[in-house]
Design an enzyme around this catalytic site. Sequence first.
Site, short mmCIF file in Angstrom:
data_model
loop_
_atom_site.label_atom_id
_atom_site.label_comp_id
_atom_site.label_asym_id
_atom_site.label_seq_id
_atom_site.Cartn_x
_atom_site.Cartn_y
_atom_site.Cartn_z
N CYS A 96 0.86 -1.29 -0.09
CA CYS A 96 0.06 0.02 -0.11
C CYS A 96 0.80 1.27 -0.04
O CYS A 96 0.73 2.24 -0.79
CB CYS A 96 -0.77 0.22 1.08
SG CYS A 96 -2.01 1.28 1.24
N CYS A 97 1.93 1.35 0.91
CA CYS A 97 2.80 2.47 1.02
C CYS A 97 3.57 2.63 -0.44
O CYS A 97 3.93 3.68 -0.79
CB CYS A 97 3.83 2.45 1.98
SG CYS A 97 3.14 2.77 3.62
N CYS A 122 -1.43 8.70 7.35
CA CYS A 122 -2.74 8.19 6.63
C CYS A 122 -3.53 7.97 7.88
O CYS A 122 -2.93 7.18 8.80
CB CYS A 122 -2.64 7.05 5.71
SG CYS A 122 -1.62 7.44 4.36
N CYS A 147 -3.46 4.25 9.54
CA CYS A 147 -2.28 3.84 10.10
C CYS A 147 -1.96 4.75 11.12
O CYS A 147 -0.45 4.69 11.61
CB CYS A 147 -1.28 3.63 9.07
SG CYS A 147 -1.82 2.30 7.61
N CYS A 202 7.47 4.31 6.02
CA CYS A 202 6.82 3.85 4.84
C CYS A 202 7.38 3.68 3.47
O CYS A 202 6.76 3.08 2.57
CB CYS A 202 5.75 5.04 4.46
SG CYS A 202 6.46 6.61 4.09
#
Length: 248
Positions: free
Chosen positions: A135-136, A218, A221, A244
């Site tokens: 995702c990162c 985000c 997180c 990240c």
Amino acid sequence: MTTATTDAARAFKGLTTAGRSDEELQELVRHAGAELELAPAEVIIEWAVATFGERFAITSSMGDAVLSHLASKVAPGIDVLFLDTGYHFAETIGTRDAVEATLPVRMLTITPKQTVAEQDAAHGKDLYLTDPDLCCALRKVQPLESALEPYDAWATGLRRDETPDRVMAPVIGWDESKRKVKVSPLARWTAEDVDRYIAEFNVLVNPLQYDGYPSIGCWPCTRRVAPGEDPRSGRWAGTAKTECGINF
Ligand code: SF4
């Protein structure tokens, strides 16, 4: 305005340096890294602006506007890159808008290739739960690498006192994966130095900082931390993840 600032501002406005080779950039890092290790943040930014002209930008996660404020004093109109992952708190987007409205900067909002909905469809819902590294990579690392293409160097607000991984962060470094010069004007600053600068210049701060979020990423997180807790402990809490990938 100091002579260095004048030179830096002139370079920024008039001298668009051609892209340098990797070897030339690494040579610059070797010389300037040692020379600027103990320099004030403004002087480090002045060097970067004078050296790279418009091929230098800063990034901001909009936790506060300290770096944007410093850089815009040296080079009004400087490019500020903000990575909009699609998962930011409303307060972070509001801080970006306020920085753009009140500081002489060119705000560039960078977005991932896929919207959150498209990513959910491609990789499964809430990838941040199943594979936060991917995702990162998709929402931060790859977009930043693309956004940095027109630049030879960029600056971040990274500080050595933030995490053990950042203790050795150089003021002027070479990022091998991005093949760019990475400038960390605040590397030697402490949290107290940041607070002092904010108070002295009335700098914009993300309101979440005053609501238990000393480090803001985000929303899926990031959690609140208790007073006295490690400020970064609210990031990816309960997992081994601490970065990240855009810094290391
Ligand atoms: S911080 Fe979380 S939501 Fe944001 S890009 Fe990384 S894994 Fe995804």
